[in-house]
Write a protein that holds these residues in place. Structure first.
Motif, PDB file in Angstrom:
ATOM      1  N   GLU A  67       0.830  -1.212   0.000  1.00 15.05           N
ATOM      2  CA  GLU A  67       0.000   0.000   0.000  1.00 15.05           C
ATOM      3  C   GLU A  67       0.857   1.253   0.000  1.00 15.05           C
ATOM      4  N   GLU A  68       0.191   2.388  -0.189  1.00  9.40           N
ATOM      5  CA  GLU A  68       0.855   3.685  -0.033  1.00  9.40           C
ATOM      6  C   GLU A  68       0.885   4.060   1.442  1.00  9.40           C
ATOM      7  N   VAL A  69       2.015   4.645   1.890  1.00  9.13           N
ATOM      8  CA  VAL A  69       2.132   5.163   3.252  1.00  9.13           C
ATOM      9  C   VAL A  69       2.391   6.668   3.184  1.00  9.13           C
ATOM     10  N   ASP A  70       2.074   7.358   4.275  1.00  6.82           N
ATOM     11  CA  ASP A  70       2.147   8.815   4.265  1.00  6.82           C
ATOM     12  C   ASP A  70       3.563   9.348   4.136  1.00  6.82           C
ATOM     13  N   PHE A  71       4.529   8.622   4.693  1.00  8.80           N
ATOM     14  CA  PHE A  71       5.900   9.133   4.745  1.00  8.80           C
ATOM     15  C   PHE A  71       6.862   7.970   4.898  1.00  8.80           C
ATOM     16  N   CYS A  72       8.074   8.168   4.402  1.00  4.16           N
ATOM     17  CA  CYS A  72       9.132   7.176   4.599  1.00  4.16           C
ATOM     18  C   CYS A  72      10.467   7.900   4.639  1.00  4.16           C
ATOM     19  N   GLY A  73      11.158   7.785   5.757  1.00  4.31           N
ATOM     20  CA  GLY A  73      12.422   8.483   5.909  1.00  4.31           C
ATOM     21  C   GLY A  73      13.518   7.960   5.005  1.00  4.31           C
ATOM     22  N   HIS A  74      13.694   6.639   4.985  1.00  2.00           N
ATOM     23  CA  HIS A  74      14.835   6.115   4.223  1.00  2.00           C
ATOM     24  C   HIS A  74      14.617   6.272   2.719  1.00  2.00           C
ATOM     25  N   ALA A  75      13.362   6.205   2.263  1.00  2.00           N
ATOM     26  CA  ALA A  75      13.102   6.410   0.834  1.00  2.00           C
ATOM     27  C   ALA A  75      13.250   7.884   0.447  1.00  2.00           C
ATOM     28  N   THR A  76      12.933   8.813   1.363  1.00  2.00           N
ATOM     29  CA  THR A  76      13.214  10.228   1.123  1.00  2.00           C
ATOM     30  C   THR A  76      14.710  10.447   0.954  1.00  2.00           C
ATOM     31  N   ILE A 152       4.224   7.113  19.251  1.00  4.87           N
ATOM     32  CA  ILE A 152       4.646   8.454  18.858  1.00  4.87           C
ATOM     33  C   ILE A 152       4.668   8.523  17.340  1.00  4.87           C
ATOM     34  N   SER A 153       4.270   9.657  16.804  1.00  6.30           N
ATOM     35  CA  SER A 153       4.330   9.869  15.356  1.00  6.30           C
ATOM     36  C   SER A 153       5.109  11.130  15.038  1.00  6.30           C
ATOM     37  N   THR A 154       6.058  10.998  14.103  1.00  9.27           N
ATOM     38  CA  THR A 154       6.670  12.167  13.465  1.00  9.27           C
ATOM     39  C   THR A 154       6.419  12.072  11.955  1.00  9.27           C
ATOM     40  N   GLY A 155       5.314  11.464  11.622  1.00 14.49           N
ATOM     41  CA  GLY A 155       4.949  11.231  10.225  1.00 14.49           C
ATOM     42  C   GLY A 155       4.230   9.908  10.067  1.00 14.49           C
ATOM     43  N   LEU A 156       4.684   8.917  10.823  1.00 20.76           N
ATOM     44  CA  LEU A 156       4.017   7.614  10.902  1.00 20.76           C
ATOM     45  C   LEU A 156       3.941   7.217  12.370  1.00 20.76           C
ATOM     46  N   ALA A 157       2.881   6.538  12.754  1.00 21.08           N
ATOM     47  CA  ALA A 157       2.677   6.170  14.160  1.00 21.08           C
ATOM     48  C   ALA A 157       3.403   4.872  14.473  1.00 21.08           C
ATOM     49  N   ASP A 158       4.380   4.947  15.377  1.00 21.29           N
ATOM     50  CA  ASP A 158       5.134   3.775  15.809  1.00 21.29           C
ATOM     51  C   ASP A 158       5.048   3.626  17.313  1.00 21.29           C
ATOM     52  N   THR A 221      15.070   2.781   9.671  1.00 21.18           N
ATOM     53  CA  THR A 221      13.751   3.400   9.621  1.00 21.18           C
ATOM     54  C   THR A 221      13.863   4.861  10.040  1.00 21.18           C
ATOM     55  N   GLY A 222      13.769   5.765   9.081  1.00 16.84           N
ATOM     56  CA  GLY A 222      13.957   7.180   9.374  1.00 16.84           C
ATOM     57  C   GLY A 222      12.856   7.770  10.220  1.00 16.84           C
ATOM     58  N   SER A 223      11.600   7.473   9.890  1.00 16.11           N
ATOM     59  CA  SER A 223      10.487   8.060  10.641  1.00 16.11           C
ATOM     60  C   SER A 223      10.518   7.609  12.100  1.00 16.11           C
ATOM     61  N   SER A 224      10.773   6.335  12.348  1.00 13.48           N
ATOM     62  CA  SER A 224      10.820   5.824  13.716  1.00 13.48           C
ATOM     63  C   SER A 224      12.005   6.392  14.490  1.00 13.48           C
TER      64      SER A 224
END
Length: 289
Positions: A67-76, A152-158, A221-224
């Motif tokens: 699926e599509e996700v809102d954000f991904c740190g490592h792919a950015t 906590i979320s900084t773009g994705l909830a972990d 995992t950048g977002s986490s």
């Protein structure tokens, strides 16, 4: 229609390890189904699709194999690193438009890419007894850290989970239980960490499990990492910078830098950064729509 997908490893440690990501440039005309097909063909944790945008320098969307996700740190990091290496982007500060919002990306002349994340949002606190079976550790071990278990979320909830030093490699994730838990609590996955001693040069070692979106375990995992930097600043010790190691259990060690900007007693800005390595390209044929 044949497209070229750039293959990149993000958050490499001394040129090795890292988390693989696909990058598709000039993705303006691709539909949702075409993007998902490309991501599934590549088979990496995430693939980034870069398009033109009127609000920011680029619009970037992120797809896992499901699926599509809102954000991904490592792919950015992978996307902006590729554009820098190809000469599309000189060193500078850019904005990307994502489903998580308009986010700043800094590209340094040495290739380091630093990405600003959404302001941290605390989403709830959980008990050790609710988490222990998800990762195969006892409730007493989790309680031994005296640290809270927080979403906590900084773009994705972990879900940020501390384990005692030396226990990270003992984790035995129950993927089906993690999927059920994440669905119930609207989370992407679990980010589990152990603190490191000052002499090790690392702030923490981490493991990340997101089987809900097709990622049994992820090597960086950048977002986490942004969420963890906020968590450590609040619950362990305030710091302007952290260095996290992830992926060792996968034999793919990665390094993620995290930066915290504080204003008085509150966190004003979270960013993560690292280096990426271009490892090749793959041609993918998709059906025209």
């Amino acid at each position: 229609m044949e497209l070229t997908v750039e293959l990149v490893k993000a958050f490499v440690a001394n040129g090795e390890g890292g988390n693989p990501a696909g990058v598709v440039l000039d993705a303006d005309k691709l539909s949702y189904s075409q993007r998902l097909t490309i991501a599934q063909t590549i088979g990496f944790p995430e693939t980034a699709f870069v398009s033109r945008d009127t609000e920011a320098d680029f619009k970037v969307s992120f797809f896992t194999i499901t699926e599509e996700v809102d954000f991904c740190g490592h792919a950015t990091l992978a996307a902006f690193s590729v554009m820098h290496q190809k000469g599309i982007l000189p060193a500078g500060i850019y904005k990307q438009n994502t489903k998580a919002g308009l986010l700043e990306v800094q590209v340094n002349s040495d290739g380091m890419v630093i990405l600003t994340q959404k302001p941290p949002e605390e989403l709830g606190t959980y008990k050790a007894e609710d988490i222990c079976d998800l990762i195969g550790l006892s409730r007493h071990l989790l309680e031994e850290t005296n640290l809270p278990i927080k979403a906590i979320s900084t773009g994705l909830a972990d879900l940020i989970v501390a384990v005692p030093s030396g226990q990270l490699d003992s984790i035995r994730p129950n993927h089906s239980a993690i999927i059920e838990f994440c669905q119930e609590h609207s989370l992407i996955g679990l980010h589990v960490f152990e603190l490191c001693s000052h002499g090790q040069g690392l702030s923490a070692r981490c493991r990340n499990f997101a089987p809900l979106v097709g990622i049994p375990e992820e090597s960086a995992t950048g977002s986490s990492s942004g969420a963890l930097a906020y968590y450590l600043t609040k619950h362990v010790a305030p710091s302007d910078g952290f260095l996290f190691e992830q992926g060792r259990a996968m034999k793919c060690t990665s390094h993620i830098h995290a930066y915290v900007t504080r204003h008085q007693e509150s966190v004003a800005k979270i960013a993560v950064g690292g280096m990426a390595k271009h490892v090749g390209r793959q041609h993918v044929v998709v059906q025209a729509t």
